[in-house]
Design a protein around this motif. Structure first.
Motif, mmCIF file in Angstrom:
data_model
loop_
_atom_site.group_PDB
_atom_site.id
_atom_site.type_symbol
_atom_site.label_atom_id
_atom_site.label_comp_id
_atom_site.label_asym_id
_atom_site.label_seq_id
_atom_site.Cartn_x
_atom_site.Cartn_y
_atom_site.Cartn_z
ATOM 1 N N THR A 23 6.598 6.342 6.696
ATOM 2 C CA THR A 23 6.265 7.753 6.904
ATOM 3 C C THR A 23 7.217 8.731 6.214
ATOM 4 O O THR A 23 6.906 9.914 6.131
ATOM 5 C CB THR A 23 6.240 8.098 8.406
ATOM 6 O OG1 THR A 23 7.421 7.588 9.020
ATOM 7 C CG2 THR A 23 5.026 7.510 9.083
ATOM 8 N N ASN A 37 3.953 0.159 0.933
ATOM 9 C CA ASN A 37 4.243 -1.177 1.486
ATOM 10 C C ASN A 37 3.789 -2.331 0.600
ATOM 11 O O ASN A 37 4.009 -3.489 0.939
ATOM 12 C CB ASN A 37 3.665 -1.313 2.906
ATOM 13 C CG ASN A 37 2.156 -1.476 2.915
ATOM 14 O OD1 ASN A 37 1.485 -1.258 1.910
ATOM 15 N ND2 ASN A 37 1.622 -1.844 4.062
ATOM 16 N N GLY A 38 3.127 -2.042 -0.503
ATOM 17 C CA GLY A 38 2.699 -3.106 -1.408
ATOM 18 C C GLY A 38 1.217 -3.427 -1.288
ATOM 19 O O GLY A 38 0.643 -4.089 -2.141
ATOM 20 N N VAL A 75 -3.823 9.451 -5.080
ATOM 21 C CA VAL A 75 -3.031 8.448 -4.375
ATOM 22 C C VAL A 75 -1.760 8.195 -5.164
ATOM 23 O O VAL A 75 -1.729 8.350 -6.384
ATOM 24 C CB VAL A 75 -3.846 7.143 -4.148
ATOM 25 C CG1 VAL A 75 -4.221 6.480 -5.479
ATOM 26 C CG2 VAL A 75 -3.089 6.151 -3.267
ATOM 27 N N GLY A 108 2.626 6.302 -4.858
ATOM 28 C CA GLY A 108 3.625 5.490 -4.164
ATOM 29 C C GLY A 108 3.916 4.199 -4.904
ATOM 30 O O GLY A 108 3.809 4.131 -6.124
ATOM 31 N N GLY A 125 1.758 -1.816 -5.457
ATOM 32 C CA GLY A 125 1.701 -3.281 -5.470
ATOM 33 C C GLY A 125 2.998 -3.861 -4.952
ATOM 34 O O GLY A 125 3.874 -3.122 -4.502
ATOM 35 N N VAL A 126 3.128 -5.200 -4.994
ATOM 36 C CA VAL A 126 4.324 -5.827 -4.420
ATOM 37 C C VAL A 126 5.351 -6.221 -5.472
ATOM 38 O O VAL A 126 6.439 -6.683 -5.126
ATOM 39 C CB VAL A 126 3.987 -7.095 -3.591
ATOM 40 C CG1 VAL A 126 3.153 -6.749 -2.382
ATOM 41 C CG2 VAL A 126 3.311 -8.149 -4.446
ATOM 42 N N PHE A 179 -0.461 8.428 -8.952
ATOM 43 C CA PHE A 179 0.941 8.710 -9.280
ATOM 44 C C PHE A 179 1.796 7.536 -8.843
ATOM 45 O O PHE A 179 2.116 7.402 -7.674
ATOM 46 C CB PHE A 179 1.400 9.982 -8.570
ATOM 47 C CG PHE A 179 0.573 11.193 -8.905
ATOM 48 C CD1 PHE A 179 0.873 11.969 -10.017
ATOM 49 C CD2 PHE A 179 -0.520 11.559 -8.122
ATOM 50 C CE1 PHE A 179 0.109 13.084 -10.337
ATOM 51 C CE2 PHE A 179 -1.288 12.663 -8.424
ATOM 52 C CZ PHE A 179 -0.973 13.435 -9.539
ATOM 53 N N ALA A 217 6.644 10.597 -10.710
ATOM 54 C CA ALA A 217 5.448 10.884 -9.908
ATOM 55 C C ALA A 217 5.466 12.283 -9.303
ATOM 56 O O ALA A 217 4.463 13.002 -9.357
ATOM 57 C CB ALA A 217 5.301 9.837 -8.802
ATOM 58 N N ARG A 241 0.004 -7.433 10.704
ATOM 59 C CA ARG A 241 0.772 -6.555 11.594
ATOM 60 C C ARG A 241 -0.114 -5.541 12.290
ATOM 61 O O ARG A 241 0.060 -5.257 13.470
ATOM 62 C CB ARG A 241 1.823 -5.777 10.791
ATOM 63 C CG ARG A 241 2.965 -6.609 10.295
ATOM 64 C CD ARG A 241 3.733 -5.858 9.207
ATOM 65 N NE ARG A 241 4.755 -6.718 8.649
ATOM 66 C CZ ARG A 241 6.065 -6.473 8.705
ATOM 67 N NH1 ARG A 241 6.502 -5.381 9.287
ATOM 68 N NH2 ARG A 241 6.921 -7.309 8.174
ATOM 69 N N ASN A 268 2.026 -8.883 1.318
ATOM 70 C CA ASN A 268 3.479 -8.669 1.361
ATOM 71 C C ASN A 268 4.167 -9.555 2.400
ATOM 72 O O ASN A 268 5.295 -9.288 2.787
ATOM 73 C CB ASN A 268 3.815 -7.179 1.543
ATOM 74 C CG ASN A 268 3.262 -6.612 2.843
ATOM 75 O OD1 ASN A 268 2.755 -7.352 3.674
ATOM 76 N ND2 ASN A 268 3.376 -5.303 3.009
ATOM 77 N N MET A 304 13.171 3.755 12.269
ATOM 78 C CA MET A 304 12.853 4.533 11.062
ATOM 79 C C MET A 304 13.677 4.116 9.837
ATOM 80 O O MET A 304 13.550 4.716 8.772
ATOM 81 C CB MET A 304 13.053 6.040 11.291
ATOM 82 C CG MET A 304 12.297 6.617 12.452
ATOM 83 S SD MET A 304 10.525 6.284 12.393
ATOM 84 C CE MET A 304 10.030 7.369 11.065
ATOM 85 N N GLN A 362 16.459 4.828 8.866
ATOM 86 C CA GLN A 362 17.508 5.759 8.454
ATOM 87 C C GLN A 362 17.413 7.064 9.242
ATOM 88 O O GLN A 362 16.380 7.366 9.839
ATOM 89 C CB GLN A 362 17.360 6.071 6.956
ATOM 90 C CG GLN A 362 15.955 6.551 6.598
ATOM 91 C CD GLN A 362 15.546 6.250 5.164
ATOM 92 O OE1 GLN A 362 16.400 6.124 4.293
ATOM 93 N NE2 GLN A 362 14.252 6.137 4.916
ATOM 94 N N VAL A 385 16.870 4.124 2.242
ATOM 95 C CA VAL A 385 16.690 4.109 0.787
ATOM 96 C C VAL A 385 17.875 3.391 0.148
ATOM 97 O O VAL A 385 19.028 3.785 0.329
ATOM 98 C CB VAL A 385 16.558 5.545 0.243
ATOM 99 C CG1 VAL A 385 16.490 5.533 -1.273
ATOM 100 C CG2 VAL A 385 15.330 6.223 0.835
ATOM 101 N N LYS A 414 19.924 -7.671 2.816
ATOM 102 C CA LYS A 414 18.987 -7.096 1.847
ATOM 103 C C LYS A 414 19.388 -7.541 0.454
ATOM 104 O O LYS A 414 20.534 -7.916 0.219
ATOM 105 C CB LYS A 414 18.995 -5.575 1.954
ATOM 106 C CG LYS A 414 18.232 -5.102 3.180
ATOM 107 C CD LYS A 414 17.372 -3.918 2.877
ATOM 108 C CE LYS A 414 16.477 -3.593 4.051
ATOM 109 N NZ LYS A 414 15.852 -2.290 3.938
ATOM 110 N N PRO A 441 11.442 -8.960 -2.695
ATOM 111 C CA PRO A 441 12.374 -9.847 -3.395
ATOM 112 C C PRO A 441 11.809 -11.250 -3.609
ATOM 113 O O PRO A 441 10.952 -11.697 -2.850
ATOM 114 C CB PRO A 441 13.580 -9.909 -2.453
ATOM 115 C CG PRO A 441 13.055 -9.528 -1.113
ATOM 116 C CD PRO A 441 11.889 -8.622 -1.339
#
Ligand code: B12
Lengths: 145, 411
Positions: free
Chosen positions: A26, A73-74, A98, A100, A103-104, A123, A128, B58, B76, B176, B178, B247, B277, B286
């Motif tokens: 978010t 999120n991919g 759209v 972000g 893809g992963v 974008f 972007a 999920r 993912n 969240m 962060q 981030v 990470k 990864p």
């Protein structure tokens, strides 16, 4: 016309910002909302994990000037490609974009297929936000004026 | 196949003075998932294995999972509820055991299907919680998530009948990712631990994620241990630290240094386990090799680090205690107390868009690099907990969000 920061009403867009069905992120939505509000537009933020049906019905009710979808999120490519059909059925002429991390594997390259599926702009590059601001500026300049 | 207990494995490592390191890793196909677990097991460090579940599973969109599997589309994570228990057993067979426990990580507000699937495959360790996997991860009402997590705890604790000792970790320390001040992270972890205990779980871990300042983090880790000792003395518990969840630095040197600082923080503060990470974090999911490299880097940094040192008291414990006490006072049942606490804004997560979150709190990174409240809404905190500031512009918000990234990419 007004020369101050406030936008003349005619160029003030009503914008829906939304995450896609499987995506929980978010901060992208919070940030996009602030960017658009600072440009003088009105934003309805639908938040994370918005099921396809909820997205299409809320957009149908709101009849916005622009729909901004974001996913990082991919799964964005799959979620976006699935929902654009039902969205188009409700909002035939409204610009829908759209962006972000769609893809992963971080390589991008989803624009062509998503444009073909019915999006007006995609974008997903490093620039972007700058490109998106330009897009919204042009839209605001051409809308209802 | 019961694999020995997750909690015992961590306790044995701690007794030997070793930090358990663990990746975040989910590969869609069974062969790839097995290869990933084998690589982690063979990494030459004291590691626990991870199966991270994909985002369609999920949110309960099992149709999208089946479509992705049928068309070879990208996922993912590992869709544990779509693969059969036999398939997941074949992924684990010969790898999972007393010296290599495997935890299932998912991010689901209603995890019953996932919990049933992991139990059917012979696993008994997972994570989350009724708030930490609801507010940042879903639009499920908190009351519904509380019910779903109560059921999931019961499902898990029933596995004791087959001789297992199920383990549940609270993700409360990562709200969240962060910009959530340490006292709220500590309070949510402890409260979720109490919720797990009420629903029959007797082996658990409490989490905390590295934030923007190592001294503030050390103070928060000490506060977490103090409150856990007070409230959870009758169950098995340990503390798990997460490498920074916000981030991430984009450069390999920045990402590596941040990971090393988290391993040092873990040792300094007596954390028993660290979730790492990788250098790919800012960019994409990864690879297995990147995950193994991160485990090795973290293990080496931990081996060089010294425990102990001075921890200053700037009020994190007092704030966290005030939150926990005020929430527990709302009802004798922890689940009901959590629902009421969110309703009243006693637990109110900054910038969280979930419809049940009051949304009246804000936080920022101050000039010294510490995470501070700027608005506390209805949080029952001691006076003077906030430094009032106007709400940030888009650029200011991005500056707070990228504070750590910029510091480490520069370094
Ligand atoms: C914070 C975070 C989280 C938090 C999110 C909390 C919340 N509610 O927001 C938590 C911990 C909950 C989380 C969970 C998960 N996360 Co996460 N997360 C991150 C992280 C660390 C930072 C994201 C962030 O806050 N960015 C700040 C915002 C402002 O920027 P942004 O989102 O990057 O968006 C920018 C651009 O992409 C662009 N943009 C975005 N959308 C749009 C739209 C338009 C129209 C335009 C013009 C521009 C644009 O503008 C923004 C500003 O530049 C990133 C990695 C990173 N970047 O360091 C991973 C990351 C995004 N997460 C990831 C994943 C996979 C997940 C999980 C699925 C768990 C997992 N398997 O690891 C779950 C999500 C579950 C689900 N159902 O989706 C992956 C995505 C992989 C990919 N796309 O290749 C990343 C990249 C990490 C990784 N390397 O694996 N995550």
């Amino acid at each position: 016309m007004e020369l101050d920061a406030a936008r003349p009403d005619a160029a003030r867009l009503d914008i829906v910002v939304s995450g896609l069905a499987s995506d929980a992120h978010t901060w992208n939505l919070v940030y996009l909302q602030l960017v658009l509000e600072e440009m003088g537009h009105r934003v309805t933020n639908l938040g994370a994990c918005v099921p396809d049906g909820l997205l299409t019905s809320r957009c149908g009710q709101a009849a916005p000037d622009l729909v901004v979808l974001s996913s990082v999120n991919g799964h964005g490519f799959q979620d976006a490609r699935r929902v654009i059909g039902p969205l188009r059925a409700r909002l035939a002429c409204t610009p829908v974009v759209v962006g972000g991390k769609l893809g992963v594997d971080g390589t991008g390259g989803h624009a062509e297929a998503l444009l073909a599926a019915g999006f007006d702009a995609v974008f997903e590059n490093a620039d972007a936000i700058a490109a998106f601001r330009g897009y919204v500026e042009r839209l605001a300049a051409g809308v209802r004026s | 196949m019961t694999g020995g207990s997750f909690g015992d494995f961590v306790a044995r490592a701690a007794a030997a003075g070793e930090l358990v390191v663990q990746p975040r890793m989910g590969v869609p196909g069974p062969e790839g998932m097995r290869a990933g677990l084998a690589a982690v097991r063979g990494a030459g460090v004291r590691a626990a294995g991870t199966i991270t579940v994909d985002s369609f599973t999920r949110v309960g969109d099992h149709l999208a999972v089946h479509q992705a599997l049928a068309t070879g589309a990208e996922l993912n994570g590992y869709p544990i509820a779509a693969h059969s228990p036999e398939t997941t057993r074949s992924v684990l067979n010969g790898l999972h055991g007393a010296d290599f426990p495997v935890q299932v990580r998912h991010g689901s507000a209603c995890p019953q299907k996932i919990v049933a699937a992991l139990l059917a495959a012979g696993l008994d360790a997972t994570e989350g919680g009724p708030l930490s996997y609801c507010l940042p991860y879903s639009r499920v009402p908190v009351a519904e998530s509380v019910r779903a997590w109560a059921e999931s705890c019961l499902l898990l604790s029933d596995a004791r009948e087959r001789g297992a000792r199920p383990h549940l970790e609270s993700f409360g320390g990562c709200m969240m990712g962060q910009l959530c001040p340490p006292s709220l992270l500590v309070a949510i972890s402890v409260l979720e631990g109490l919720f797990f205990r009420q629903h029959g779980v007797d082996s658990m871990s409490l989490s905390y994620a590295q934030q923007t300042d190592p001294d503030q983090d050390a103070e928060a880790m000490a506060a977490l241990r103090t409150l856990a000792a007070e409230h959870l003395s009758d169950v098995d518990w340990h503390v798990v630290l997460y490498t920074y969840m916000g981030v991430f630095p984009r450069t390999p040197h920045g990402a590596t240094a941040l990971l090393q600082r988290s391993a040092e923080l873990a040792v300094r503060t007596g954390a028993e386990r660290l979730i790492v990470k990788t250098t790919a974090e800012a960019h994409r999911i990864p690879t297995v090799a990147e995950n193994v490299a991160a485990l090795v880097t973290a293990g080496a940094a931990a081996a060089r680090a010294e425990p102990g040192g001075v921890v200053e008291d700037t009020g994190v414990l007092a704030e966290a205690r005030a939150l926990v006490d005020a929430v527990l006072d709302l009802a004798p049942d922890v689940g009901i107390a959590l629902v009421r606490a969110v309703e009243r804004g006693y637990l109110d997560v900054p910038y969280c868009l979930h419809q049940d979150n009051a949304g009246r709190t804000r936080a920022f990174v101050d000039g010294a690099g510490r995470l501070r409240w700027s608005r506390t809404g209805a949080l029952p905190l001691p006076a003077g907990s906030a430094v009032p500031a106007p709400d940030p512009t888009a650029d200011e918000l991005l500056r707070s969000l990228t504070h750590v990234e910029r510091a480490f990419d520069r370094g």
